[in-house]
Every structure is written in C-alpha cells, then in structure tokens.
Design a protein around this motif. Structure first.
Motif, short mmCIF file in Angstrom:
data_model
loop_
_atom_site.label_atom_id
_atom_site.label_comp_id
_atom_site.label_asym_id
_atom_site.label_seq_id
_atom_site.Cartn_x
_atom_site.Cartn_y
_atom_site.Cartn_z
N VAL A 1 22.67 -4.39 26.42
CA VAL A 1 22.49 -3.90 27.77
C VAL A 1 23.95 -3.79 28.62
N VAL A 2 24.25 -2.64 29.00
CA VAL A 2 25.48 -2.43 29.81
C VAL A 2 25.30 -2.11 31.12
N LEU A 3 26.17 -2.96 31.84
CA LEU A 3 25.87 -2.88 33.57
C LEU A 3 26.73 -1.83 33.89
N GLY A 4 26.36 -0.63 34.42
CA GLY A 4 27.06 0.44 35.21
C GLY A 4 26.87 0.48 36.58
N ILE A 5 26.56 -0.72 37.12
CA ILE A 5 25.88 -0.50 38.72
C ILE A 5 27.00 -0.30 39.60
N GLY A 6 28.64 -0.31 39.27
CA GLY A 6 29.53 -0.02 40.09
C GLY A 6 30.36 -1.26 40.42
N VAL A 7 31.39 -1.05 41.18
CA VAL A 7 32.39 -2.38 41.59
C VAL A 7 32.57 -2.37 42.98
#
Length: 452
Positions: A238-244
């Motif tokens: 799983v890769v998290l690309g939700i933002g910062v």
C-alpha cells in the motif's frame, strides 16, 4: 543556523555562503535524515526505473556542502526552540543525547509531513509513504521482496497518480482509492475526469468516492487489503499519496504565527512575521497567491529553492524578496500530461470572483504533421474584465509545459484577449497556427463578450 537540510534550507545556506566567506559567517545546518539537497519529486521516477540510482536524485551531498564551509550535521533533529534565548535543542538520533546550540540568525526549513490518517492498520508492514529518499528505498525493497503483485494507492493527487504509474510499470496490478469525485483535485472535476479515463485505459483501477476506513492485515501482521466504502481491495503493498501538511510543530510551540493551512507566515523577505532574526521557507510556509490575493499552501520544490535564495541573501546581509506564486504545477501518468495554473472554479467562487469558463480541444502540432496529439485546455476568465484567472491542460506529449504561457500571463495580469494576441512561436512540428492555449483564450474572450 539552518533547521532542515533539503531544498529551502540548503539553498539558503549556499546562497549565504556565496555572499560571505567562512571568516565572516559561520553556517550550521541540522538535518534529521541521512541526505541533503535531494529531489523528493524524483522518487516516483526512481521507483518506476527511469532514474536508475538513488544518488542521482541528490543535487549536493553533505560532503560537498562541508567542502564549501557549511557545517552539516546529519541525524540531528531539532526538538526545541528557545527564540528569546537564541538557541535550539538538538537530539542526536544515533546516541539519543540532547544539547543546546546558540544562533544569531535562524532559518526554519522543516518541510512537510505526509498525511497519515489514524486508521486501524495504517502502520502495518507493507504500508509506505514516499516523502524522503529513505522512504523510497524502503518501498523499492518491499516491491522487490513482495510475494504478490497487487498494489493499492490511497489518494489520487500528484503523488498518487505518479506512484500508480510507477507501480504499474513495475508489473503490479494497481488500484487507486480516492475520496474525491475525480482524480487530481487540483483540477476541476471535468478535467479530472479526463485523467481518470486515461488511467482506466492504462489498466489502473480508479475508485472515486472511496473513503478508506481500515488497512487489513493477515496472520503475519502484514497488509493484506484496504477497506473502503464497504469493500475490500486486496493488497500486497500500500502506498499513501494523500498529500502533506506543513511541519510546523516546533514553530507553533514557540509561538510563531501560522496561517489557515498551518504554514508559517512570512513577509516578502521570507522573514517570519514578528521576528527579525528568524526566516522560513519551503514546504513549511504559506505563500501569497497573486491571482486571489490570499495566502495558500503550495508545497513545491520550485518555490522552496526560490525561498532559499531569498532567505540566504537576507540572512547574509544582502537583499531579496519573494513576490508570490500563481500556483503552477505539472505532472504525468504514463504518456498523459497534466498541468494547471491559477484558480479553479471553486477557488474563484471562494474569493468572490464572477467568471466564465471555456474548454477547447486542439492538437500539440499542426493536425497534418506526424505525431500530432490531442489536448484539452480549460480556461477561466473574470466575467467583467476578461482577466485570466486560471488554466488547466490535459493531453499527450507537448501539453504539460504549455501551461507556462498561462503562468506568465497570470503573473502579468493579462486578459484573455491579450493572451490570444501573444506573438508565440509557430511551425507545424511544434504547434498549430493557433497555439492550443490561444485557441482557448479566443474562446474565453468570446465568452466574456457574450456575458456582457
């Protein structure tokens, strides 16, 4: 003293060193990681294999900075600020020892931290963020060792779509879970739909309106699936690309001012408001949007490096200012190029602007010239004045960097009539007689006139 050894921090240190030698100015930089001056933006392309070696993403090593008279201290995390005493508390991450170090001038370049929602299983083995080079290496190692070939990407912003491409190219079956109406929330939904259609065509499964509720694990404790919207999506990684979000915990605890997005507030010289001896730049600050006139949070390496140049000049006794941004960004997913600058429709509504919008289709070259690729340009203009407010472009080769035309026009405050009249370069291998941006500008100018 510089806190943070990446783009803004080390650009500031380097610029200050150009202006003053080691006998005139001592420069100390604390970095909690193992690298300095690297391109986090390049991590997806390293994962995909376009960049073959990690070190190619490093612009300047700690040794190179030290050779120029900058005292870089790695694995050193600043854990406390004493602004009135002019000192910081530093923890050695190898030994755990802590000590105070004094400064005359302080540069905060603490960057951003990935959004990691507090969900069951979110910290399980197999769940990865991609913020640092260490993160990238950990993901590559996990992909090489994974027993299966199923990947779930959470989030469909810039990092999400770039990582979806990287995983696809590594032979993974990719599912993107996004709680938004369409991918790429930096675009309006009608343009985001074009991105989704292209992703679907590549074999990437995109699930919109999917609110992730849990990361499910197997008997070995590793991730096995992601739960969203009542469904389970199998995953070996799983890769998290939700933002910062801006990393300003220390600054806020020390009483420094932050804005609506949690970023530090600075003046035009990048000096933190209310503190003459403290500067800040990069992903930990908010910046002035030249189109809306409001502060925004736009974490990009382009801004960070410019901030650093301004900070370094001022901290070394010179002079520089950072006027603001128009919000330009480009990305891609495989051969699809995605670009935007200025305001979206909802941005314009939020600041009370009345506007018209148009969407125009065109091609990257003269239609009869080999290799001409379709592109769609959306343009937003102020209803009464015709002032350009924003542009979004989705297309194939030659589409992305055309957004720079609109970025310059926005910075100059041009109307869509003026954009349509620009003397742009033309030859069949490069553009139709009317560049796609100008096709949209002509259509927008007509819409302004029709709206009265």
């Amino acid at each position: 003293m510089v806190v943070g050894g990446d783009a803004a921090g080390m650009s500031a240190a380097s610029q200050a060193r150009r202006l003053k030698g080691p006998d005139e100015l001592e420069i100390v930089a604390f970095e909690r990681g193992r690298f300095t001056s690297y391109s986090a933006c390049g991590i997806p392309y390293w994962v995909a294999g376009d960049v073959t070696e990690r070190d190619r993403l490093v612009a300047r090593t700690p040794e190179e900075h030290r050779a120029r008279g900058i005292d870089v201290r790695l694995r050193s995390e600043v854990v406390g600020l004493d602004l009135d005493g002019g000192r910081v508390r530093v923890r050695d991450l190898e030994s755990g020892a802590e000590s105070w170090t004094g400064y005359d001038r302080l540069v905060l370049a603490t960057g951003a931290r990935p959004l990691r929602p507090a969900l069951p299983g979110i910290d399980a083995p197999g769940v990865h963020g991609v913020q640092t080079l260490d993160d990238g290496q950990a993901l590559i190692d996990a992909l090489d060792a994974a027993g299966g070939r199923r990947a779930v990407v959470v989030g469909a912003g810039y990092i999400g779509v770039e990582m979806a491409e990287a995983l696809l190219r590594r032979g993974y079956e990719v599912t993107v879970l996004d709680r938004g109406e369409q991918p790429m929330s930096t675009l309006d939904p009608d343009m985001g739909r074009l991105v989704r259609e292209a992703m679907d065509g590549l074999g990437i499964t995109t699930v919109s309106g999917a609110e992730v509720t849990e990361v499910l694990t197997g008997a070995d404790g590793r991730v096995r699936a992601v739960a969203a919207g009542g469904e389970e999506y199998p995953a070996d990684v799983v890769v998290l690309g939700i933002g910062v979000e801006p990393e300003t915990t220390l600054a806020r605890e020390a009483g420094l001012p932050t804005g609506a997005y949690g970023g530090l507030l600075t003046d035009l010289a990048m000096r933190v408001r209310g503190r003459d001896e403290v500067w800040a730049g990069g992903d930990c600050v908010e910046v002035l949007d030249l189109v809306s006139g409001r502060e925004r949070y736009i974490p990009l390496g382009t801004h960070a490096n410019k901030h650093g140049q301004v900070i370094g000049a001022n901290a070394a006794g010179g002079y520089g200012t950072f006027p603001g941004v128009v919000g330009t960004a480009v990305s891609k997913v495989c051969s699809l190029e995605i670009a935007r600058t200025g305001l979206r429709e909802r941005d314009a509504r939020e600041v009370g602007l009345r506007y018209v919008t148009v969407t125009a289709g065109s091609t990257s070259r003269a239609g009869y010239y080999p290799g001409a690729e379709p592109m769609t340009v959306k343009m937003i203009a102020e209803r009464r004045t015709g002032r350009l407010l924003g542009t979004q472009i989705v297309g194939r080769e030659g589409a992305g960097k055309r957004v720079d035309i609109a970025a310059v026009a926005l910075t100059a405050g041009m109307s869509v009539d003026q954009v349509a009249a620009l003397d742009l370069g033309y030859a069949p291998p490069f553009s139709p007689v009317w560049d796609p941006v100008q096709v949209a500008a002509r259509k927008a100018a007509a819409a302004v006139r029709e709206a009265g």
